[in-house]
Design an enzyme around this catalytic site. Sequence first.
Site, PDB file in Angstrom:
ATOM      1  N   LYS A 137     -14.871  18.078 -17.923  1.00 27.02           N
ATOM      2  CA  LYS A 137     -14.612  16.637 -17.988  1.00 27.02           C
ATOM      3  C   LYS A 137     -15.587  15.894 -17.076  1.00 27.02           C
ATOM      4  O   LYS A 137     -15.766  16.277 -15.914  1.00 27.02           O
ATOM      5  CB  LYS A 137     -13.186  16.343 -17.514  1.00 27.02           C
ATOM      6  CG  LYS A 137     -12.108  16.991 -18.366  1.00 27.02           C
ATOM      7  CD  LYS A 137     -11.845  16.193 -19.616  1.00 27.02           C
ATOM      8  CE  LYS A 137     -10.640  16.759 -20.357  1.00 27.02           C
ATOM      9  NZ  LYS A 137     -10.394  16.011 -21.612  1.00 27.02           N
ATOM     10  N   GLU A 196     -18.589  14.612 -25.732  1.00 25.86           N
ATOM     11  CA  GLU A 196     -17.385  14.114 -26.404  1.00 25.86           C
ATOM     12  C   GLU A 196     -17.016  12.730 -25.875  1.00 25.86           C
ATOM     13  O   GLU A 196     -16.974  12.512 -24.662  1.00 25.86           O
ATOM     14  CB  GLU A 196     -16.267  15.121 -26.118  1.00 25.86           C
ATOM     15  CG  GLU A 196     -14.979  14.882 -26.860  1.00 25.86           C
ATOM     16  CD  GLU A 196     -14.033  16.082 -26.676  1.00 25.86           C
ATOM     17  OE1 GLU A 196     -14.509  17.237 -26.671  1.00 25.86           O
ATOM     18  OE2 GLU A 196     -12.840  15.849 -26.507  1.00 25.86           O
ATOM     19  N   LYS A 224      -6.774  16.786 -32.445  1.00 25.26           N
ATOM     20  CA  LYS A 224      -5.586  17.334 -31.797  1.00 25.26           C
ATOM     21  C   LYS A 224      -4.475  17.185 -32.814  1.00 25.26           C
ATOM     22  O   LYS A 224      -3.837  16.129 -32.902  1.00 25.26           O
ATOM     23  CB  LYS A 224      -5.258  16.528 -30.534  1.00 25.26           C
ATOM     24  CG  LYS A 224      -6.276  16.655 -29.409  1.00 25.26           C
ATOM     25  CD  LYS A 224      -5.877  15.724 -28.280  1.00 25.26           C
ATOM     26  CE  LYS A 224      -6.658  15.994 -27.015  1.00 25.26           C
ATOM     27  NZ  LYS A 224      -8.109  15.862 -27.152  1.00 25.26           N
TER      28      LYS A 224
HETATM   29 MG   LIG Z   1     -11.465  14.870 -25.367  1.00 25.54          MG
END
Ligand SMILES: [Mg+2]
Length: 325
Positions: A138, A193, A242
């Site tokens: 991240k 992303e 997701k």
């Molecule tokens: Mg993501």
Amino acid sequence: MHSARLELRSYRRPFRQPLKTYHGLWSLREGIVLKLTDDEGRVGWGEIAPIVEFGTESMGQAIQFCRSLPQITPELIEQIPGEFPACQFGLESAWETLTTNGAIAHDFTQCHLLPSGANAMLTWQPLWQAGARTFKWKIGVAPLNEELNLLENLFGALPAGAQLRLDANGGLSWEAACEWLQVCDRYPVEFLEQPLPPDQLSEMLQLRDRYTTPIALDESVTTLDQLEFCHQQGWRGIFVIKAAIAGSPTRLRQICQECQLDVVWSSAFETAIARQYILNTLIPSLPLSERAIGFGVKSWFANSVLDQPEFEEIWRSLEPVSARG
Ligand SMILES: [Mg+2]
């Protein structure tokens, strides 16, 4: 008419260490396990695992909605409003497991989530030794130069053959995204992303044309309505899905088949119930994606009954949802 009775129980599981993203710190995963029982005593399992930061309903809204439902039928499941994507997924997948025979376990190549910041340097090695080759990190949580230095350190340490996915969770400015992509283009970065917020789709289309590192959309395509919108607007890059919060699995199947999307399947930190449905029933029913699936999140939770395959045991370990939710 074939119908089933719905029962709900809720779970709360703390992360071993809070997950730090541009959205903030996430320290507790809450969700709902649902059990459908029909007149013949057949049982179907489902899970509602909302993530409000991604624009889904909240836990409270999901509980209130489920409590308002009468006997569950396929017709009723089809009519669940779009504002309840996690409920659409949970109820439809539960109905599917009620009416179909068991699924087969599949083996997938996994992408493993590293902690943000410098802790990534301490974490990749045991995962690598266990066979991991694709990692996710991240970004957008510390100052840009600090993170760019860490990226260079990380690539200096990672063996050849390692691949990294970067996830900004929509937290970069245009200028920062350009800086990141200039650096990414020199390394084996599988993709960047969601560099920009969901309302900046045309800017992300421009980034995609300017740099060789591919761009993936995640927050932009949380629900199937959003996914279809981005596809209609010309997005032909990677779609992170997701499934647990995307909405109806039936509609997801239709879209994936009609649009031939480049998909990365990703976890929403669900329990074994949604995970097993996604990995063993949903994904195998769709065109095969070459990309590693983003379900390498086991190390983020302590060992728990929630991750084992006996769903009755999961059920027995949980409290009924309280009267007020
Ligand atoms: Mg993501």
